[in-house]
Design an enzyme around this catalytic site. Structure first.
Site, short mmCIF file in Angstrom:
data_model
loop_
_atom_site.label_atom_id
_atom_site.label_comp_id
_atom_site.label_asym_id
_atom_site.label_seq_id
_atom_site.Cartn_x
_atom_site.Cartn_y
_atom_site.Cartn_z
N GLY A 17 -50.49 -14.35 -72.92
CA GLY A 17 -49.93 -15.42 -73.74
C GLY A 17 -50.97 -16.43 -74.18
O GLY A 17 -52.16 -16.33 -73.87
N ASP A 42 -43.69 -8.41 -64.15
CA ASP A 42 -42.56 -9.19 -64.64
C ASP A 42 -42.13 -10.12 -63.51
O ASP A 42 -41.67 -9.67 -62.46
CB ASP A 42 -41.42 -8.24 -65.03
CG ASP A 42 -40.19 -8.97 -65.57
OD1 ASP A 42 -40.14 -10.21 -65.48
OD2 ASP A 42 -39.28 -8.29 -66.07
N ILE A 43 -42.27 -11.44 -63.71
CA ILE A 43 -42.00 -12.38 -62.61
C ILE A 43 -40.52 -12.43 -62.23
O ILE A 43 -40.18 -12.97 -61.18
CB ILE A 43 -42.53 -13.79 -62.92
CG1 ILE A 43 -41.78 -14.42 -64.10
CG2 ILE A 43 -44.03 -13.77 -63.14
CD1 ILE A 43 -42.09 -15.91 -64.28
N THR A 68 -40.92 -18.86 -74.25
CA THR A 68 -41.35 -20.05 -74.98
C THR A 68 -40.77 -20.20 -76.38
O THR A 68 -41.03 -21.21 -77.05
CB THR A 68 -42.89 -20.06 -75.10
OG1 THR A 68 -43.32 -18.87 -75.77
CG2 THR A 68 -43.54 -20.13 -73.72
N TYR A 131 -33.61 -24.20 -74.05
CA TYR A 131 -34.99 -24.02 -73.60
C TYR A 131 -35.38 -25.12 -72.62
O TYR A 131 -35.90 -24.85 -71.53
CB TYR A 131 -35.94 -24.02 -74.80
CG TYR A 131 -37.40 -24.09 -74.42
CD1 TYR A 131 -38.05 -22.98 -73.90
CD2 TYR A 131 -38.12 -25.29 -74.56
CE1 TYR A 131 -39.40 -23.05 -73.54
CE2 TYR A 131 -39.45 -25.35 -74.20
CZ TYR A 131 -40.09 -24.24 -73.69
OH TYR A 131 -41.42 -24.31 -73.33
N LYS A 135 -36.42 -24.89 -68.57
CA LYS A 135 -37.68 -25.42 -68.03
C LYS A 135 -37.41 -26.43 -66.92
O LYS A 135 -38.13 -26.48 -65.92
CB LYS A 135 -38.51 -26.06 -69.14
CG LYS A 135 -38.99 -25.09 -70.22
CD LYS A 135 -39.82 -23.94 -69.66
CE LYS A 135 -41.23 -24.35 -69.30
NZ LYS A 135 -42.06 -23.18 -68.88
#
Length: 292
Positions: A17, A42-43, A68, A131, A135
């Site tokens: 990224g 993949d987390i 994102t 979003y 976060k």
């Protein structure tokens, strides 16, 4: 003869990224980096994440992985929540269990934008879009551990490096459009991704992390003012050949499914004691020079 210090092993998650690539491009000499893309790890796959951390035993983990795309987060809510929220909570638990330090990236979008001065690290978040909510969920997962080895770095209006971002989008439009309309009633602080990467690397020298850091380039502007400065500098550098009119518009005139904060500048007072901060105009110049 003194024995040479072993390099610190740092695991970068989300290495393909925008931030991950900037971290790799600015890697200090005393760092041994293990860089894993989402394809490699993949987390959201918690068992695999745990196995990976046990096998690699990094001293520092930088979580640059994230969902994102702000507008897409409204449509793919479950996936955005999984990546930005639940997975971060598990990562914090695993990092603490292993004794690793964790630096996690978050966003100015955790704030509602009702303030008229830069947000402090201690200000209460109140996200107004999905979003931002995801976060904030990830932040809570880290803060719940109350551990000085775990920290959050909030940033804003990021550009440069891989993928789509505002500066390149504006440059492309300036080359292809006769006029350009840009929102003039949303204010924040642009951040050059290499400056953010340098700050993150500087944190390795901090013995005891604060719970949250803010990092952006200094100064505040609207998206309209940002676009005007992009064109001014691009013309001087010959990146754009002809000026076009840039028209200020209100957020109401900009078609979007996302509510965005009207003001989301971040106060970076604590962070500038760790790393030199530069005006956003200066950092924009640096980015544009790197493109020529």
């Amino acid at each position: 003869m003194t024995e040479a210090k072993k390099p610190i092993t740092v695991l970068i998650l989300g290495a393909k990224g925008q931030v991950g690539q900037a971290l790799l491009a600015s890697k200090p000499a005393d760092i041994n980096v293990i860089a894993l893309s989402r394809k490699a790890l993949d987390i959201t796959n918690v068992p695999k994440l745990g196995q990976c951390l046990q096998a690699l035993t990094p001293q520092i983990i930088i979580n640059a992985a994230g969902f994102t795309q702000v507008e897409l987060a409204e449509q793919e809510r479950e996936l955005a929540t999984s990546i930005n929220g639940a997975a971060v909570s598990e990562l914090a638990r695993l990092a603490k269990q292993q004794g690793a330090r964790l630096i996690h990236l978050s966003s100015d979008y955790v704030f509602d934008g009702n303030k008229h001065s830069p947000y402090l690290c201690t200000d209460s978040p109140n996200p107004i879009n999905h979003y931002g909510q995801t976060k904030r969920q990830g932040e809570r997962g880290i803060l719940a551990h109350n551990d000085t080895k775990l920290t959050i770095v909030r940033t804003s209006w990021l550009y440069g490096g891989q993928g789509r971002h505002f500066v390149d989008s504006m440059l492309n439009l300036m080359r292809t459009k006769e006029t350009l309309s840009v929102v003039a009633d949303q204010y924040g602080s642009p951040t050059y991704v290499l400056g953010l990467a340098n700050f993150i690397w500087s944190l390795r020298h901090v013995k005891s992390f604060s719970p949250i850091y803010h990092w952006s380039d200094s100064g505040v502007c609207s998206w309209f003012e940002f676009a005007v400065e992009i064109q001014r500098q691009a013309l001087l550098l010959g990146i754009v050949k002809q000026p076009i009119p840039i028209i200020p518009i209100s957020s109401e005139c900009y078609s979007s499914i996302v509510n965005r904060p009207a003001y989301s500048a971040l106060a970076c007072d604590d962070s500038i004691e760790i790393c030199l901060v530069k005006p956003w105009q200066t950092q924009l110049t640096q980015y544009l020079l790197n493109k020529t």
